[in-house]
Motif scaffolding. Structure first.
Motif, PDB file in Angstrom:
ATOM      1  N   LEU A 563       0.830  -1.196   0.000  1.00 56.28           N
ATOM      2  CA  LEU A 563       0.000   0.000   0.000  1.00 56.28           C
ATOM      3  C   LEU A 563       0.872   1.256   0.000  1.00 56.28           C
ATOM      4  O   LEU A 563       0.632   2.198  -0.761  1.00 56.28           O
ATOM      5  N   ASN A 564       1.892   1.258   0.849  1.00 53.52           N
ATOM      6  CA  ASN A 564       2.775   2.425   0.916  1.00 53.52           C
ATOM      7  C   ASN A 564       3.518   2.635  -0.404  1.00 53.52           C
ATOM      8  O   ASN A 564       3.658   3.768  -0.884  1.00 53.52           O
ATOM      9  N   ASP A 616      -8.637  -5.226  -4.888  1.00 51.47           N
ATOM     10  CA  ASP A 616      -7.464  -4.411  -4.605  1.00 51.47           C
ATOM     11  C   ASP A 616      -6.317  -4.908  -5.480  1.00 51.47           C
ATOM     12  O   ASP A 616      -6.317  -6.030  -5.983  1.00 51.47           O
ATOM     13  N   LEU A 617      -5.343  -4.029  -5.725  1.00 49.73           N
ATOM     14  CA  LEU A 617      -4.292  -4.342  -6.682  1.00 49.73           C
ATOM     15  C   LEU A 617      -3.431  -5.519  -6.252  1.00 49.73           C
ATOM     16  O   LEU A 617      -2.907  -6.256  -7.095  1.00 49.73           O
ATOM     17  N   SER A 618      -3.289  -5.732  -4.935  1.00 47.52           N
ATOM     18  CA  SER A 618      -2.480  -6.871  -4.483  1.00 47.52           C
ATOM     19  C   SER A 618      -3.163  -8.177  -4.861  1.00 47.52           C
ATOM     20  O   SER A 618      -2.519  -9.145  -5.274  1.00 47.52           O
ATOM     21  N   PHE A 635       2.000  -1.209 -10.004  1.00 52.80           N
ATOM     22  CA  PHE A 635       2.002  -0.009 -10.840  1.00 52.80           C
ATOM     23  C   PHE A 635       1.584  -0.355 -12.263  1.00 52.80           C
ATOM     24  O   PHE A 635       0.799   0.361 -12.898  1.00 52.80           O
ATOM     25  N   THR A 636       2.080  -1.475 -12.768  1.00 49.03           N
ATOM     26  CA  THR A 636       1.731  -1.917 -14.117  1.00 49.03           C
ATOM     27  C   THR A 636       0.242  -2.221 -14.218  1.00 49.03           C
ATOM     28  O   THR A 636      -0.432  -1.829 -15.180  1.00 49.03           O
ATOM     29  N   HIS A 637      -0.304  -2.907 -13.211  1.00 46.14           N
ATOM     30  CA  HIS A 637      -1.733  -3.225 -13.215  1.00 46.14           C
ATOM     31  C   HIS A 637      -2.578  -1.954 -13.153  1.00 46.14           C
ATOM     32  O   HIS A 637      -3.624  -1.856 -13.821  1.00 46.14           O
TER      33      HIS A 637
END
Length: 691
Positions: A563-564, A616-618, A635-637
């Motif tokens: 997240l950070n 969520d992206l993760s 970042f790519t996603h």
């Protein structure tokens, strides 16, 4: 606590206290109740129940019922088809039966009558030459029907717990804690709680010495839990008293059903809510109410067995219908991605079962995290709907804004029902599509306190359980456990559930179970959690009890780091950083957006996220790895989502940092070539795409 993709159960935010504070102190602070003896709700007992004669009309109601009994008049109980209504009917019916009163029970057919008293029922009551009609769990809105009954010379007592409108029915007596200026101090009784107060008051007035209080309390506990009324104050007293004697004092057939479904000596509200109540409700949903009502009256062993078999068949049938309808609803969402991108989901099906659409709507709410309305079409052109909403949305208020298009509607914040003619449905659908709601995210949840290895003992659970029963509005306490590893990972029930062993640093071990979390095994095999969240409980099996931790959520160390990093990389990109600068700052994992990656990503979205859902992206990164066996950073996603959203191929709605509502879009006229989007041009300037 950071949101994780595995959390599906919501609990009320509590508060976190320092580890130096004893658990008993925390519980006392949390549970302090100024109305309870010494402020401790554990000290509540039946003597703390309010006097039933505090109801404004109770004395008049008791006088009227006593008068009808004395002259051997005919009484009709009019109930509802859900578990609360059935228990309400049984409480009053058992009392009248034991007094030798000439009475009968009338329950509407959910499919043909709908909720409450209809003109057909009025006609039937008049034909039966009833002296008195008593409603239970309904009647507060039956203005015209009560007036017609009174005009025909039939006395009417309304007992209900639903919200009152500006006009009350002109009954002889109205007993409802929600009524204006009502003196009864507790407003959240279930319908069965109101019916019990009438019976209790009657027993007191008639001086009945053989009043079977415990049996009535089991029915009150069942109906109150089934209707999801808040487990506090008066309800807490009634539920606790009923659960304690359930196995010994409930009606015989009901006891036998409990024995069939559970070997545990002690029953809790969760078992009642998820095992007993659905079987009662199944009968009403499928319009075969007799076995459910018989269950609450039967005291014969042979008859009890036959009744239970009927109920089990009905429940199985209900589950099969529910499964088919859920599949059809999901197929509609997959075929029409634009629907799932709306803030309110509206789906209509041909001949969807009216009694089951509410359950299916609730199932969809669990996955989509926003209001869902399902409608069933019929040959007469009238569509009947049932809607559900997550906590925090007022679905009743939303529907009320469109009341001019409806034939009828009712409900409360979390659930509603209405009917609409087909000629008005398209207009209603268009208006609901324009509703813009603030999405509620469960990105952060709070837990009660942290548990340590020295807390893992029977005395801890005994202390927690002493503050029970737990249920709606008083959920099981959620605890955090840190610095552990999980071993002996085993899938259960064909992979639906996960069993494991929780190992502390000092060698203490605890059995853990995660329901409907079997897919976590793949993740846990590759890394250990930094914390788990759940409830410490007793697992009762074959007469023995063992400590068990019901896992609700898992947090990994990467979650916070991710997240950070995501927030920082997004900020740098917004400030104009190039791909080379981003790589230098955040690592070499950032890649060029080449045509193969772009194509593969869209195929992945089509296969894995056919309709809109919170992601969520993760989790997206993890799903993508499982799908293509390729690992790209968040970042790519994020850039790929931005690109396809700009092109009109995806709907991407921001919810929280790193979390989005993602779904396929369906409007081809709004689509543009990828290379013509603003995002594509930005990527070219940043060096993410080489033209």
């Amino acid at each position: 606590m950071t949101w994780s993709p595995w959390i599906r159960k919501e609990w009320k935010p509590l508060y976190e206290r320092g580890e130096s504070v004893a658990l008993s102190e925390l519980l006392r602070d949390y549970e302090f109740d100024e109305n309870a003896p010494d402020g401790d709700p554990r000290n509540y007992s039946l003597v703390d129940l309010p006097d039933p004669y505090l109801f404004n009309d109770m004395s008049r109601a008791v006088d009227l019922v006593s008068e009808i009994i004395d002259k051997q008049g005919r009484i009709i109980i009019f109930g509802d088809y859900d578990a609360d209504g059935l228990c309400s009917s049984a409480v009053l019916g058992r009392f009248l039966r034991n007094r030798g009163v000439d009475y009968s029970i009338m329950i509407p057919d959910r499919l043909t009558d709908g909720y409450g008293i209809s003109e057909r029922h009025v006609t039937e009551c008049i034909a039966r030459e009833a002296d008195l009609l008593i409603t239970v769990d309904c009647g507060i809105t039956a203005i015209d029907e009560v007036a017609e009954l009174r005009a025909a010379g039939i006395n009417v007592i309304v007992t209900d717990h639903h919200r009152c409108s500006d006009e009350l029915p002109a009954a002889n007596c109205v007993i409802n804690p929600q009524c204006p200026d009502e003196r009864y101090p507790f407003k959240d009784l279930a319908g069965v709680g109101v019916a019990f107060n009438l019976v209790w008051a009657l027993a007191s007035r008639l001086g009945i010495r053989d009043f079977d209080l415990d049996c009535y309390l089991t029915l009150v506990a069942l109906g109150t839990i089934a209707d999801a009324m808040p487990v506090r104050s008066v309800n807490r007293i009634l539920i606790n008293a009923g659960l304690k004697v359930f196995r010994e004092k409930a009606p015989l057939a009901l006891r036998r059903l409990v024995e069939k479904l559970s070997s545990s000596e002690e029953l809790d509200a969760r078992f009642i809510a998820f095992s007993i109540a659905p079987r009662l409700n199944a009968a009403g949903r499928l319009a075969d109410i007799k076995p459910a009502l018989d269950l609450l009256f039967c005291e014969d062993e042979f008859e009890a067995k036959a009744i239970i078999e009927q109920l089990e068949k009905l429940n199985l049938n209900r589950r099969q219908i529910e499964g088919r309808m859920l599949s059809e609803a999901n197929r509609l969402l997959a075929d029409n991605p634009g629907i799932s991108a709306r803030d309110i989901i509206v789906l209509a099906g041909d001949d969807w079962h009216i009694g089951v659409i509410g359950i299916v709507a609730a199932r969809l709410v669990d996955s989509l995290k926003k209001p869902v309305i399902l409608l069933s079409k019929s040959e007469d052109g009238l569509m009947r709907a049932s809607g559900r909403a997550p906590e925090g949305y007022n679905l009743h208020a939303i529907i009320a804004r469109h009341a001019g298009l409806l034939e009828a509607f009712g409900g409360h914040e979390a659930a509603c029902g209405f009917s609409v003619h087909e000629r008005n449905f398209l207009k209603l659908d268009e208006e609901l599509a324009e509703e813009k709601l603030e999405l509620i995210s469960s990105f952060e949840e709070e837990y009660f306190t942290e548990l340590f290895s020295h807390d893992i003992r029977d005395e801890t659970v005994e202390l927690i359980e002493s503050y029970g029963p737990f249920g709606h509005g008083h959920e099981e306490l959620v605890f955090a456990i840190r610095n552990i590893c999980l071993s002996n990972l085993r899938p259960l029930s064909a992979g639906r559930h996960l069993s494991c062993q929780i190992c502390f640093d000092d060698g203490i071990k605890l059995n853990g179970i995660a329901f409907v979390r079997g897919d976590m095994i793949r993740l846990l095999q590759s890394q250990q959690p930094t914390a788990i969240y759940g409830s410490l409980v007793f697992n009762h099996f074959r007469g023995k009890r063992n400590l068990q931790f019901k896992i609700l959520d898992i947090l990994f160390s990467e979650d916070e780091e991710f997240l950070n990093r995501h927030i920082a990389s997004e900020a740098a990109y917004e400030e104009g950083a190039s791909l080379d600068e981003l790589r230098e700052k955040f690592g070499e994992g950032l890649v060029d957006l080449d045509p193969v990656l772009i194509k593969e990503f869209f195929i992945f979205i089509q296969q894995q996220l056919p309709y809109a859902e919170p992601v969520d992206l993760s989790r997206l990164r993890l799903l993508y790895y499982w799908f293509w066996q390729k690992d790209y950073d968040e970042f790519t996603h994020a850039r790929l989502l931005e690109l396809f959203a700009d092109a009109g191929l995806l709907t991407v709605k921001f919810m929280e940092p790193g979390r989005f509502l993602i779904g396929l879009a369906t409007e081809p006229e709004e689509r543009v070539k990828l290379s013509e989007t603003r995002a594509w041009q930005d990527f070219v300037r940043a060096g993410l795409i080489n033209e």
